[in-house]
Design an enzyme around this catalytic site. Structure first.
Site, short mmCIF file in Angstrom:
data_model
loop_
_atom_site.label_atom_id
_atom_site.label_comp_id
_atom_site.label_asym_id
_atom_site.label_seq_id
_atom_site.Cartn_x
_atom_site.Cartn_y
_atom_site.Cartn_z
CB CYS A 2 -0.93 0.02 1.27
SG CYS A 2 -1.80 -1.58 1.54
NE ARG A 50 -6.01 -4.17 1.69
CZ ARG A 50 -7.24 -5.16 1.96
NH1 ARG A 50 -8.61 -4.74 1.76
NH2 ARG A 50 -6.94 -6.40 2.10
CB VAL A 294 12.68 -7.69 -19.30
CG1 VAL A 294 13.88 -7.80 -18.15
CG2 VAL A 294 12.41 -6.58 -20.05
#
EC number: 6.3.5.4
Length: 618
Positions: A2, A50, A294
């Protein structure tokens, strides 16, 4: 995971300050896209955004206690970011002590742990966290940060209190804050190390890893609850390898707990491959862990060996996928992605500060953006090199013996020469970076916990390990946090479990390198899970593009910046040096570090000063 914000003020009534607190909360929207909340009382305002990971319905914040004072005020309230991986055991213990729970969330466990054990509760937590607890009984704010500093927590003292947030942008949204850069702040930006608690912005600080900050009317008290300590290591090599394996299995099992889709970040190196294999083993044959890697368009076909990278990652990642059977996706990037203005702006806004390292920021941001399409939580191999001794500078005698930070000791050009290459000469002289770095080095040396009578290579390598964990690792942890959270991704870092860090930190160097290679303990602990090619692969860093088109694009950005003669930021730079650089042909960068520190330093500074309207205070 959060974003938290807050404001304590003992000189005004905050109960009606919804507009300002709303602005602070809104800055955390990317960190917490699923829900939001505010809790305002006369002396305290807490805000929260959140990212729902555990107990999606029951974990709303700020969370308050059902217990109240006679006037109906909750005894305590919490705004919390992170994950506590041992919350199940703590919950059971608290139930045994008479506590009752209304949710399945770790947030409630943390709050009730505070009620049971007071400020000492933080020593019981295993996880990554940054949290704020307001105790209405004493009118005290408690700010806490995890032991290794995985989760960020910034604060800014004001006349009658303090502002705080997960990122600088939360604090800068408050009218009592100022974005100001001092010479010390610029030294911080350019020195390629992190000083615990320090930021580039005047008056803004971080709660230091392993610390808590107590704020009461008229005073702030900082307390250390954890630090790296030295003790004799009594295990032999087989026992050390077995202990590392046992710890890793427990850590991965704990960090696979989530109520949302979870994945691993897989490069094909030892660290990420080991975690992916351990995760797949834990899940069993009935499930396939999702993994992501990646790479750059044309990188495999046109790859050229580099000093820190002998081979491309993709073939190794593919072999690990075949070996353990993950559900894999490769994210392929190109120069247009890396240099796109909107992506570079997003990276700057994620950081809030002028840190960076070439194309790694944009590529990581784009990786996390792609991961977000399928997963909310990711396990990463970050920090294994600092913990197990994987970097080249752990194994180069020049770096080990150097009277400076080991990562400053290698390369043809020094850190200060690279990072100040385009600065105004008078400003460079005023900064005196060599002296600043030397002061920080000797300050860090004074902290190193040595064993009595420890000498020679063990003493030197304990120093190297300590410096890497406390002064280098935070650079990578910050990058991971900002760029993942800007895409609503919670990245967990199993190698930052403090039990593992403490154990490996105290293993003698002869055991850490018992097979004559880097990261021997990690290799030995996981070799049975991995293809031999990965077990024997030499350490390679996070990939960077080899396409010189990236550097040409950055030169174009730099040329455009110097064409803005009215910008006050240009007073920082040596425009003649920049012009000479722009006239030279593009050649492949000799290292990612040089690319990040040399030609992009003025770009980052210029864009940050402009975007955040930063005042220069020297």
């Amino acid at each position: 995971m959060c974003g938290i914000v807050g404001w304590v003020d003992f000189g005004r009534d905050l109960a009606t300050e919804h507009r300002i607190v709303r602005k602070m909360v809104d800055t955390m929207a990317l960190r917490g896209p699923d829900d939001e909340g505010m809790w305002l009382r006369p002396r305290i305002a807490l805000g929260h955004r959140r990212l729902s990971v555990i107990d999606l319905e029951g974990g709303r914040q700020p969370m308050v206690t059902p217990e109240t004072l006679p006037d109906g005020t909750p005894v305590a309230a919490i705004s919390y970011s992170g994950e506590v991986y041992n919350f199940g055991e703590l919950r059971d213990e608290l139930i045994g002590r008479g506590h009752r729970f209304a949710t399945r969330s770790d947030t409630e466990v943390v709050l009730r742990s505070y009620l049971e054990w007071g400020a000492g509760f933080v020593e019981r937590l295993n996880g990554m966290f940054a949290l704020a607890i307001w105790d209405s009984r004493t009118e005290e704010l408690l700010l806490c940060r995890d032991r290794l500093g995985v989760k960020p927590l910034f604060y800014y003292p004001i006349r009658d209190g303090v502002l705080f947030g997960s990122e600088p942008k939360a604090i800068l949204a408050h009218p009592d804050s100022r974005a100001e850069l001092s010479l010390d702040g610029l030294r911080d930006v350019l020195s390629f190390l992190r000083v615990p608690g320090q930021t580039p912005l005047r008056g803004m600080y971080e709660v230091r890893p392993g610390h808590l900050l107590r704020v009461r009317e008229g005073r702030r008290i900082e307390q250390k609850y954890w630090e790296l300590k030295s003790w004799p290591h009594t295990d032999d090599v087989p026992a050390s390898v077995a202990t590392v394996r046992e710890l890793l299995e427990d850590i991965v099992a704990r960090q696979l707990v989530a109520d949302v889709p979870l994945c691993t970040l897989l490069s094909g190196g030892l660290d990420s491959s080991a975690l992916t294999a351990l995760a797949q083993r834990r899940l069993g044959a009935g499930q396939r862990i999702r993994s992501f890697s990646v790479d750059f368009a044309g990188q495999v076909e046109n790859f050229e060996p580099e000093p820190l990278r002998e081979s491309p990652d993709t073939p190794f990642a593919a072999e690990l996928v075949r070996h353990v059977g993950t559900d894999h996706r490769e994210i392929l990037l190109n120069n247009a992605d890396l240099v796109a203005p909107d992506i570079r702006s997003a990276v700057l806004r994620a950081w809030d500060l002028p840190y960076g390292d070439g194309d790694l920021g944009p590529s990581l941001y784009l990786l996390f953006r792609a991961v977000h399409e399928q997963s909310t939580v990711a396990l990463s191999g970050e920090s294994a090199d600092e913990v197990f001794g994987g970097y080249l500078w752990f194994h180069d005698p020049r770096a080990v013996r150097a009277d400076t930070f080991p990562w400053h000791a290698l390369g043809e050009r020094g850190i200060t020469e690279q990072s100040t290459a385009f600065l105004d000469p008078d400003l460079t002289a005023a900064l005196n970076l060599p002296e600043y770095i030397a002061d920080q080095y000797h300050s860090a040396l004074s902290e190193v916990p040595h064993l009595s009578g420890e000498t020679g290579i063990d003493r030197r390598m304990r120093i190297a390990s300590y410096l890497n964990i406390t002064r280098f690792m935070p650079i990578l942890l910050d990058r991971k946090d900002r760029l993942s959270m800007a895409n609503g991704i919670e990245v967990r870092v199993p190698f930052c479990d403090h039990r593992l860090v403490e154990y490996v930190f105290n293993a003698p160097w002869s055991i850490k390198t018992y097979d004559g290679r880097e990261k021997s303990l990690l290799r030995g602990a996981t070799a049975d899970l991995l293809p031999r090619s990965i077990v024997e692969r030499r350490k390679a860093p996070y990939p960077a593009t080899q396409d010189p088109g990236y550097d040409r694009a950055m030169k174009q950005v730099l040329a455009k910046i110097t064409a803005e003669p009215t910008s006050p930021a240009l007073t920082l730079f040596d425009l003649n040096a920049i012009e000479r650089y722009l006239d030279t042909p593009v050649v492949k960068s000799s290292s990612m570090q040089e690319r990040g520190l040399l030609n992009e330093t003025p770009i980052r500074l210029y864009e940050w000063l402009d975007a955040y309207d930063v005042s220069l205070t020297w």
